[in-house]
Design an enzyme around this catalytic site. Structure first.
Site, PDB file in Angstrom:
ATOM      1  N   TYR A 144       0.861  -1.187   0.000  1.00  0.00           N
ATOM      2  CA  TYR A 144       0.000   0.000   0.000  1.00  0.00           C
ATOM      3  C   TYR A 144       0.892   1.230   0.000  1.00  0.00           C
ATOM      4  CZ  TYR A 144      -3.481   3.404   1.634  1.00  0.00           C
ATOM      5  OH  TYR A 144      -4.319   4.491   1.765  1.00  0.00           O
ATOM      6  N   ASP A 239       9.431   2.743  -0.622  1.00  0.00           N
ATOM      7  CA  ASP A 239       8.436   3.459   0.170  1.00  0.00           C
ATOM      8  C   ASP A 239       8.729   3.151   1.642  1.00  0.00           C
ATOM      9  OD1 ASP A 239       6.305   4.414   1.568  1.00  0.00           O
ATOM     10  OD2 ASP A 239       4.765   3.542   0.272  1.00  0.00           O
ATOM     11  N   LYS A 267       5.156   9.731   8.440  1.00  0.00           N
ATOM     12  CA  LYS A 267       4.989   9.259   9.826  1.00  0.00           C
ATOM     13  C   LYS A 267       6.034   9.821  10.793  1.00  0.00           C
ATOM     14  CE  LYS A 267       2.572   5.084   8.248  1.00  0.00           C
ATOM     15  NZ  LYS A 267       1.173   5.200   8.572  1.00  0.00           N
TER      16      LYS A 267
HETATM   17  N1  HOZ Z   1      -3.452   3.356   6.071  1.00  0.00           N
HETATM   18  C1  HOZ Z   1      -3.189   3.323   7.462  1.00  0.00           C
HETATM   19  C2  HOZ Z   1      -2.784   1.985   7.906  1.00  0.00           C
HETATM   20  N2  HOZ Z   1      -1.797   1.333   7.166  1.00  0.00           N
HETATM   21  C3  HOZ Z   1      -4.376   3.757   8.263  1.00  0.00           C
HETATM   22  C4  HOZ Z   1      -4.294   5.165   8.632  1.00  0.00           C
HETATM   23  C5  HOZ Z   1      -5.386   5.615   9.611  1.00  0.00           C
HETATM   24  O1  HOZ Z   1      -6.466   5.091   9.607  1.00  0.00           O
HETATM   25  O2  HOZ Z   1      -5.096   6.518  10.358  1.00  0.00           O
END
Ligand code: HOZ
Length: 428
Positions: A144, A239, A267
């Site tokens: 992802y 990534d 992050k």
């Molecule tokens: N895409 C995020 C987890 N891999 C979730 C982000 C969120 O819901 O804050």
């Protein structure tokens, strides 16, 4: 455990926010429950609106490596706020953080700050396309890279959680430029490269897949990607939004010695504030506007609060012994959970790199999306709800990573392992 106030707040949210949440996995839908509304956090703990206290392994999905409300970060953000939240003009802090990132991450000679990981990957892809003059890109199923059109193909995270790997709304004309290989399979990469010679701008990969659970690369996989990309004139993008500054100060590229052409970050470098970044060789990065012609921009890019929080966080991570201590805690909790499962007669497949780990509800090895997708997600849901009842807050999906922070104490880890032992006995 009482969740009354969270339930009321969720009903109110659902009336005005689609699904009641601003990011799908948060909804707890795949584990058959309503989400908890969080009131506050401190160190390794979060507290919901009903006053329940949890040991937190979500850590805001990765950024909170030093724990919540670290005093250095609080002070940095408060001091910065007092002089203005955003100017839409350059500040010295952007150069300071850029230099820290460049010093840390082997592949980065120049870096551009943005406001999210999605923006970072989307912009990196545009730059790779503009630089190479090629349209196609390659990603891996179950990986992802945020929710931009080109990358929302066979994606992990929420897409995997809800079993909808491709989203309506992504035009087929866009998706056809995205080739998808299997993680850890160089053969699948070679086949696609052979069929699309001279047409692939970049290969983007999570060097540790962290959005289909935690799936480490097999020996030789990243090295093989590096070789293919070099031979074929393809830009290799790591990534490292999740694993950057997490598994080592210089991320997975420091740990493995494999240097990509470009890297995306997010992050941790924002210390919990909205941030993203992408960087690479000077030659590639100088093609970016206004130095070059490839366009990318953002009102809140390089935001002073995010820069300050990022600088304060990286200063903590640089302290001697930080990663060694985190490794020790992470090993203890991941191995403790795996042992609890085994002792209960319900063996799981446990993975970990540094402070990222996952308990796969699988009897066999998990090394790509086909093997991850075989996991018993119903059993995971029972485990998740049991852990929550015991005061341990995990990501509400089998296909996410658990994060340990420097703030987790021995007592937190003991509590977590005891809770896991109880939950596995219940499931077995
Ligand atoms: N895409 C995020 C987890 N891999 C979730 C982000 C969120 O819901 O804050």
């Amino acid at each position: 455990m009482n969740h009354e106030r969270s339930s009321v707040l969720f009903q109110q949210a659902k009336a005005v926010i689609p699904g009641g949440v601003n990011s799908p996995v948060r909804a707890f839908k795949s584990v058959g429950a309503d989400p908890l509304f969080i009131k506050k956090a401190a160190g390794s703990h979060i507290y919901d609106e009903d006053g329940n206290d949890f040991v937190d392994y979500v850590g805001s999905w990765g950024p909170m490596i030093v724990g919540h409300c670290h005093p250095d970060i609080l002070k940095a953000v408060q001091d910065t706020m007092a002089s203005g939240a955003s100017f839409g003009a350059p500040t010295e802090r952007e150069t300071i953080l850029a230099n820290m990132v460049i010093d840390a991450v082997p592949s980065i000679e120049m870096v551009r700050m943005v406001s999210s990981g999605t923006e970072a990957t989307m912009s990196a892809i545009r730059l790779a396309r503009g630089y190479t003059g090629r349209d196609k890109i390659m990603k891996f199923s179950g990986c992802y890279h945020g929710h931009s059109d080109s990358l929302l193909v066979k994606a992990g995270s929420g897409m995997a959680t809800f079993g909808v790997p491709d989203s309506p709304g992504v035009p087929a004309d866009f998706a056809k430029h995205t080739l998808t290989a299997e993680f850890n399979s160089l053969a699948s990469v070679k086949e696609l490269v052979a069929g699309n010679r001279g047409a692939i701008a970049c290969i983007i990969v999570e060097p540790i897949a962290g959005n289909m659970g935690t799936v480490p690369p097999r020996e030789g996989f990243l090295e093989g990607l590096r070789e293919i990309c070099t031979n074929e004139g393809i830009i290799l993008i790591f990534d490292e939004v999740m694993c950057g500054f997490r598994v080592a100060y210089g991320g997975m590229q420091e740990l493995t010695g494999v240097t990509p052409d470009m890297t995306t970050l997010g992050k941790i470098i924002g210390g919990g504030l909205p941030v993203g970044a992408f960087g690479g060789t000077r030659e590639i990065m100088e093609k970016l506007s206004p130095a070059g012609g490839i366009y990318q921009a953002g009102t809140l890019s390089g935001n002073p609060l995010a820069m300050s929080a990022g600088i304060a966080t990286l200063n903590i991570l640089k302290q001697p012994g930080f990663y060694e201590a985190l490794e020790e805690k992470s090993r203890a909790v991941a191995e403790g959970i795996a042992k609890a499962a085994k002792d209960a007669g319900y063996p799981i497949y446990s993975t970990r790199i540094g402070s990222m780990f996952c308990a796969f509800f699988s009897k066999g090895e998990v090394f790509d999306w086909p093997t991850a997708s075989q996991c018993d997600t119903r059993a995971f849901a029972r485990y998740f709800l049991g852990m929550l009842d015991e005061g341990v807050y995990l990501a509400p999906s089998q296909f996410e990573t658990a994060f340990v922070s420097a703030a987790h104490s021995e007592a937190d880890i003991e509590k977590t392992i005891a809770a896991a032992a109880k939950c596995f006995k219940m499931i077995a």
